[in-house]
Design a protein around this motif. Structure first.
Motif: not given
Length: 274
Positions: A58-59, A62-63, A67, A72, A86, A90
């Motif tokens: 998930r990180v 988002y990265r 973000l 994050i 989430h 996304q």
């Protein structure tokens, strides 16, 4: 954190290979509390379980969307948001990014149609031999890069201005420019490693320093810098160049440039080459 673990738990090295990030990055994420491994061996080595790895993925999404790590972390740690929310968030952000990429592609197509391919000088100057180019810009320098740049930007005022400024530069002058660029990129990577947040006074100053380095070639407005910054994350070659300086630097620099531009009255979402 617990010393109890199962045979399915993975070491930090195995997780790094699995998800495609460096061990150093995972250590950094642990240190800032973004992704902390759920277990430890009796000798103190980190162990990640399935939920830890899910959080890492998930990180990464988002990265990829641009973000900052701190943002994050706030999103993932919000107790009122479940994993399904989430995923929907996304997906929405991905659709917005696709829309921006399509707009950028149309703009580039328009530039190509207007490009005069016949008689502009190279941005690297005609005075450099292939050997000098390799020595100054590195052995991975490909002369095709300048052909690609000419195809994209050859009809623009920035290209003409750059050709006028750099056409007479000799190898020593190019080396000076390269050294200055290396210093700027080293300062950016150092700021990233210290956790400097895009939008802060220090990050804005670094973004302006980066813009000034571009200004050695042509007058670069904050809006134009934002357009360039999009390529830093969307073109794998630019992303690899900056991320070689520091893991995640391409995304960080883009956000720093966008926030700096925003502080100067430029909306990054609608910025154009002007």
């Amino acid at each position: 954190m617990t010393e109890k673990h199962t045979p399915d738990d993975l070491t930090v090295g195995r997780v790094a290979d699995l998800v495609g990030v460096s061990v150093r990055t995972l250590h950094h994420w642990d240190g800032i509390g973004l992704v902390r491994p759920s277990g430890r061996t009796w000798s103190g080595y980190r162990l990640y379980d399935a939920q830890d790895i899910s959080r890492i993925h998930r990180v990464l999404v988002y990265r990829e969307l641009g973000l900052a790590l701190a943002e994050i972390g706030r999103i993932l740690d919000d107790p009122s948001v479940d994993p399904g929310v989430h995923l929907h968030r996304q997906r929405t952000l991905l659709r917005e990014r696709i829309h921006r990429l399509e707009k950028t592609a149309r703009a580039v197509d328009e530039m190509i149609e207007r490009t005069d391919m016949t008689h502009e000088k190279s941005t690297t100057g005609t005075s450099l031999t292939p050997e000098e180019q390799a020595r100054i810009f590195g052995t991975d320098w490909d002369p095709a890069y300048q052909d690609e740049a000419r195809e994209r930007w050859g009809g623009s005022d920035a290209w003409k201005q750059s050709a006028a400024r750099t056409g007479s530069w000799d190898a020593a002058q190019w080396q000076t420019i390269k050294d200055e660029t290396d210093e700027v990129e080293a300062a950016l990577a150092e700021a990233l490693s210290r956790g400097v947040e895009p939008g802060s006074e220090e990050a804005n100053a670094l973004a302006e320093r980066h813009r000034a380095s571009i200004g050695r070639h042509y007058d670069c407005t904050p809006s134009m810098q934002v357009v360039l910054a999009r390529m830093y994350t969307e073109d794998p070659r630019f992303a690899a160049h900056y991320d070689e300086r520091g893991e995640g630097l391409a995304v960080w620099l883009r956000r720093a440039i966008e926030e700096s531009a925003r502080s100067q009255g430029v909306d990054p979402e609608t910025a154009t080459w002007q």
